[in-house]
Design a protein around this motif. Sequence first.
Motif, PDB file in Angstrom:
ATOM      1  N   THR A 207       0.850  -1.184   0.000  1.00 36.52           N
ATOM      2  CA  THR A 207       0.000   0.000   0.000  1.00 36.52           C
ATOM      3  C   THR A 207       0.890   1.240   0.000  1.00 36.52           C
ATOM      4  O   THR A 207       2.103   1.158   0.265  1.00 36.52           O
ATOM      5  N   ASP A 208       0.274   2.387  -0.235  1.00 34.38           N
ATOM      6  CA  ASP A 208       1.049   3.628  -0.212  1.00 34.38           C
ATOM      7  C   ASP A 208       1.694   3.863   1.152  1.00 34.38           C
ATOM      8  O   ASP A 208       2.836   4.328   1.227  1.00 34.38           O
TER       9      ASP A 208
ATOM     10  N   THR B 127      -2.835   4.127   8.460  1.00 36.27           N
ATOM     11  CA  THR B 127      -3.853   3.814   7.446  1.00 36.27           C
ATOM     12  C   THR B 127      -5.217   4.336   7.877  1.00 36.27           C
ATOM     13  O   THR B 127      -5.939   4.943   7.079  1.00 36.27           O
TER      14      THR B 127
ATOM     15  N   ASP C 212      -7.336   7.186   5.880  1.00 36.96           N
ATOM     16  CA  ASP C 212      -8.665   6.835   5.373  1.00 36.96           C
ATOM     17  C   ASP C 212      -9.716   7.867   5.780  1.00 36.96           C
ATOM     18  O   ASP C 212     -10.671   8.101   5.051  1.00 36.96           O
TER      19      ASP C 212
ATOM     20  N   PRO D  24      -7.462  12.652   4.437  1.00 30.10           N
ATOM     21  CA  PRO D  24      -6.454  12.531   3.378  1.00 30.10           C
ATOM     22  C   PRO D  24      -5.417  13.648   3.361  1.00 30.10           C
ATOM     23  O   PRO D  24      -4.426  13.544   2.641  1.00 30.10           O
TER      24      PRO D  24
ATOM     25  N   ARG E 182      -1.292   9.749  -1.911  1.00 31.46           N
ATOM     26  CA  ARG E 182      -2.731   9.518  -2.116  1.00 31.46           C
ATOM     27  C   ARG E 182      -3.382  10.706  -2.809  1.00 31.46           C
ATOM     28  O   ARG E 182      -4.205  10.537  -3.694  1.00 31.46           O
ATOM     29  N   ARG E 183      -3.010  11.910  -2.377  1.00 32.36           N
ATOM     30  CA  ARG E 183      -3.607  13.108  -2.983  1.00 32.36           C
ATOM     31  C   ARG E 183      -3.199  13.247  -4.441  1.00 32.36           C
ATOM     32  O   ARG E 183      -3.970  13.712  -5.272  1.00 32.36           O
TER      33      ARG E 183
ATOM     34  N   GLN F 140      -7.356   9.530  -9.812  1.00 30.69           N
ATOM     35  CA  GLN F 140      -8.578   8.920  -9.298  1.00 30.69           C
ATOM     36  C   GLN F 140      -9.236   8.093 -10.377  1.00 30.69           C
ATOM     37  O   GLN F 140      -9.237   8.460 -11.543  1.00 30.69           O
TER      38      GLN F 140
END
Length: 167
Positions: free
Chosen positions: A87-88, A113, A117, A120, A155-156, A160
């Motif tokens: 995962t990131d 995490t 979640d 962000p 994540r940002r 998407q």
Amino acid sequence: MPSTIVTLTLNGTERELIARPSTTLLNALRETFGLMGAKRGCAQGGCGSCTVLLDGRPAVSCLIPVVTVGGSTVDTIEGLADGDRLTDVQQAFVDHFATQCGFCTPGMIMSATALLDRNPDPTRQDVTEAICGNVCRCTGYEPIITAVLSAAERRRDAPQSPATAGL
């Protein structure tokens, strides 16, 4: 008290076990399901090495009687990665040398995490508060905080999918 049949969703799969009232979630994970990622550190809920996600929230599994989690969703460090693909958050811990001896790492990653979640775009203070229940005796926390902030940035910046973009 007699043993109880407990059904829960563990890392995305419905599982069942027969548990005595004194069996903790940590013991069930390690001894019944063979998941060794959550560690038994202090066994008093103070070190966070046994942190898992219980219905999406970080929880110290050493204090939770497994008979109380029937119908819940439990996610452990073993359930995060997709095969060999980290995962990131896991990749950021590797990239920023935030693992050291590794004993606290699963709990730290589960807490991080859960934070990402629900938030962000965390601040440094948000990260510090999110991992304050996880003790690391090796790193001094700077690499861990840097890794969590880096994972948030990843994540940002990630493209998407149409489903997550609301299309």
